[in-house]
Structures are given as structure tokens and as C-alpha cells.
Scaffold this motif. Structure first.
Motif, PDB file in Angstrom:
ATOM      1  N   ALA A  77       0.857  -1.194   0.000  1.00 33.92           N
ATOM      2  CA  ALA A  77       0.000   0.000   0.000  1.00 33.92           C
ATOM      3  C   ALA A  77       0.887   1.236   0.000  1.00 33.92           C
ATOM      4  CB  ALA A  77      -0.917  -0.016   1.213  1.00 33.92           C
ATOM      5  N   LYS A 129      -2.213  -6.774  -0.564  1.00 33.53           N
ATOM      6  CA  LYS A 129      -2.938  -5.836  -1.426  1.00 33.53           C
ATOM      7  C   LYS A 129      -4.403  -6.243  -1.550  1.00 33.53           C
ATOM      8  CE  LYS A 129       0.758  -4.294  -4.540  1.00 33.53           C
ATOM      9  NZ  LYS A 129       1.261  -4.355  -5.946  1.00 33.53           N
ATOM     10  N   ASP A 130      -4.626  -7.525  -1.838  1.00 29.72           N
ATOM     11  CA  ASP A 130      -5.992  -8.025  -2.027  1.00 29.72           C
ATOM     12  C   ASP A 130      -6.812  -7.881  -0.749  1.00 29.72           C
ATOM     13  OD1 ASP A 130      -5.366  -8.671  -4.632  1.00 29.72           O
ATOM     14  OD2 ASP A 130      -4.983 -10.796  -4.214  1.00 29.72           O
ATOM     15  N   ARG A 148      -7.713  -4.272  -0.098  1.00 28.88           N
ATOM     16  CA  ARG A 148      -8.764  -3.856  -1.039  1.00 28.88           C
ATOM     17  C   ARG A 148     -10.128  -4.367  -0.592  1.00 28.88           C
ATOM     18  NH1 ARG A 148      -6.885  -6.289  -5.176  1.00 28.88           N
ATOM     19  NH2 ARG A 148      -5.373  -4.659  -5.663  1.00 28.88           N
ATOM     20  N   GLU A 149     -10.176  -5.590  -0.098  1.00 25.68           N
ATOM     21  CA  GLU A 149     -11.439  -6.180   0.330  1.00 25.68           C
ATOM     22  C   GLU A 149     -11.923  -5.589   1.664  1.00 25.68           C
ATOM     23  OE1 GLU A 149     -13.470  -8.385  -1.094  1.00 25.68           O
ATOM     24  OE2 GLU A 149     -12.238  -8.538  -2.911  1.00 25.68           O
ATOM     25  N   GLY A 184     -11.168  -1.126   1.095  1.00 25.43           N
ATOM     26  CA  GLY A 184     -11.723  -0.566  -0.137  1.00 25.43           C
ATOM     27  C   GLY A 184     -10.752   0.332  -0.857  1.00 25.43           C
TER      28      GLY A 184
END
Length: 331
Positions: free
Chosen positions: A30, A323-324, A327-328, A331
Motif C-alpha cells: 500500500a 494488497k488483495d 482492497r477487500e 476498499g
């Protein structure tokens, strides 16, 4: 994105390698985020004082803990995490057992009440006994944590089903070489880092440096517990080429420049491997399962080196996993 990085405590210098490795990992996963580091030292200090002199001795002896301290100190101890806002909190390292979670649980519950999701990163346990697993699952359930990346397969097998997002990954300290690049040494040497067990028998023509990984006093642990370790510490100070420091960088200089590291400390071996050098681990502990995630050779049988491409592939995979998750979750 504001990430609250919940560090542990530098009473064991190896914890710092985990914390700063986690920071390096998060910076890559990030890059536009703000990472706010706070220490868990207030929490462990309060927990040790709450358990009292007898409780701390029982911890050393490995018997059921007795509390004879002042439990109200936990309510009176302040942690900086209570005063900062964040989108997500990250707790890295060997925290999936009573010693660490007892200290951090109240703070984690307060973060949970503030709707700050908690991610366990490079997580493992001090042991995986049935009682420990029962305790850890109870804590996890109380926090509604959305994600975990473990540092060994056993931790993943034990706890992954408790999370919406889970991955079997590697220890955060393998990222320590991304956090700091030490200068090159003008001298060659070997490291022998044994704080608990007897030094491994090995032969070398190089000078042997002996770093100690508990350089800080522990006023919260009490005089009797310190006395228990007194003889071992006295033996250490009678050895040749001893070393201790108050900075991570000094230790990392040694691990980045050693020919070989022999140690009973996992986090003497991990940074050595991260910097491309050979290491041998000589101690029996469930924590050593983290080596199985990344090494094909048995590090307890003799010095091994971690191929650079293997390490890079593992690190990139974990960066993408983080990262995933972010994001989940955020957001």
C-alpha cells in the motif's frame, strides 16, 4: 489509507525485525498509505505487573499461571493506539498464544469497538496445544477479524477457518532487508547467538561474535525472575566478543555481513537468510515451523542458504495477498 501497525516489544530485539519487516511489506503493498506505528510495550508491561512476581515465575517454569499482582494496572496503562484514527490495524508476528494475546486483547477489543478491522500478518504461535488453540479461537471470535496471513502451515491449519480471508505465508522478518541495507563490513566473522541453549559445536578460523538479544531491562518482570536467568547471563558476559545494542541496525549489520550464523534464536537466523547468508538453527520449538515455509533444506542439520529467487517469489506473493486483503477490507 491509514494503517495502524501494532508493534510488539523490543525486550527481545528479534521482535523489532518482525515489526520493521511488516512495515516494509505494508509500504510495498500500500505505497500511498500512511503507516502509524505504535508499541505494545505498555500492554506487556501492564500484563506482567498484573500477573505479579509469582505469575512471572510460573511463566518461566512453564506451569499454570498464578496472578498475584495488581490487575487494575491494565486499566491505568495508556496505549497510543487509543488516540489515533485508522482505517485498519495490523498485528504481526508470534502472537497466537496466551503470552501475547493476553497483553494485547483489551486494546484489540477497543479497536474493534471503534470499527477498526484487525488483520493478523505473518502470524504464528508459541505453541499449538489444544488448550492454546481453544483460547486463540475464543479471542479471534471476539474480535471479528476479517483476515489472517500465517507464517507457518500449522497456524494456517489451526486458525484459517476462523477468517473470511486467509493465506499461508511467511514471517514478516524476511522483509527486513527491504527496510534496511547495512554497510559492508571491513572484517569477516561468524556469529554464535545463543541466549538460552548451549552454544553449538562448530569449527571456524574466523572470529566469532556473540550478540545477545535481550539488551533491555524488564522492570515489569520482577527481581526473582531476573535472578532465575542471572547465571546464564553471567556466563554470557564471561564469553569472548560479546555484543548488545539498543538499535536494530547494529544487529542487522552483523547478520548482513556474517559468514554463518549459529543460533537458538529464530530471529537471528531469519535476517541472516534474508540478507543472503548461511544460518543454522539449534533449538527445539514449534516456532521453527516458519522455516518449513521457505526452506527445502533442514536448517537444524547444518548451515543453509535461502536462494534469492525463492525468497523474492515468496515475498512478492505475500505482498499481493496483502494488497488483495486491504482492497477487500478497506476498499
Amino acid at each position: 489509507m491509514r494503517i495502524l501497525l501494532l508493534r510488539t516489544w523490543l525486550t527481545n530485539i528479534g521482535n523489532g525485525f518482525i515489526d520493521k519487516g511488516a512495515k516494509a511489506l505494508l509500504e510495498q503493498a500500500a505505497p500511498d498509505s500512511t503507516i502509524i506505528e505504535v508499541s505494545g510495550y505498555p500492554n506487556i508491561s501492564a500484563e506482567r505487573k498484573a500477573k505479579g512476581e509469582i505469575g512471572n515465575i510460573s511463566n518461566v517454569l512453564g506451569v499454570p499461571q498464578i496472578r498475584n499482582g495488581s490487575p487494575d494496572i491494565q486499566d491505568r496503562m495508556v496505549n497510543i493506539a487509543d488516540f489515533v484514527d485508522a482505517d485498519v490495524a495490523v498485528l504481526p508476528g508470534c502472537i497466537l498464544y496466551e503470552f501475547a494475546l493476553d497483553a494485547y486483547h483489551d486494546l484489540l477489543k477497543r479497536l474493534n469497538r471503534r470499527n477498526i478491522p484487525i488483520i493478523f500478518l505473518g502470524a504464528g504461535g508459541g505453541n499449538y496445544e489444544v488448550g492454546t488453540q481453544r483460547y486463540v479461537r475464543k479471542v479471534i471470535d471476539s474480535l471479528h477479524s476479517p483476515a489472517i496471513i500465517t507464517r507457518d502451515q500449522t497456524a494456517y491449519d489451526c486458525y484459517s477457518s476462523e477468517f473470511e480471508h486467509s493465506f499461508s505465508g511467511i514471517d514478516c522478518a524476511f522483509y527486513i532487508s527491504d527496510w534496511y541495507e547495512p554497510p559492508t563490513s571491513t572484517n569477516n566473522f561468524v556469529i554464535s547467538a545463543f541466549d538460552r541453549a548451549e552454544e553449538t559445536n562448530f569449527t571456524t578460523e574466523l572470529p566469532v561474535i556473540r550478540p545477545h538479544h535481550n539488551p533491555f531491562m524488564k522492570p515489569h518482570e520482577g527481581a526473582v525472575k531476573n535472578l532465575i536467568w542471572g547465571q546464564k547471563n553471567q556466563e554470557y558476559f564471561e564469553s569472548e566478543n560479546i555484543f548488545m545494542s539498543d538499535t536494530l541496525e547494529d544487529y542487522l549489520f552483523l547478520y548482513a555481513n556474517t559468514d554463518v550464523t549459529y543460533s537458538d534464536r529464530i530471529h537471528s537466523c531469519v535476517p541472516t537468510l534474508a540478507y543472503g547468508n548461511k544460518a543454522m538453527f539449534d533449538f527445539k520449538t514449534p516456532r521453527a515451523k516458519l522455516f518449513d515455509q521457505i526452506l527445502e533444506e533442514d536448517i537444524t542439520e547444518g548451515p543453509v542458504r535461502l536462494p534469492e529467487q525463492v525468497l523474492q517469489d515468496k515475498k512478492e506473493k505475500q505482498i499481493n495477498q496483502v494488497k488483495d486483503i486491504l482492497r477487500e477490507v478497506v476498499g
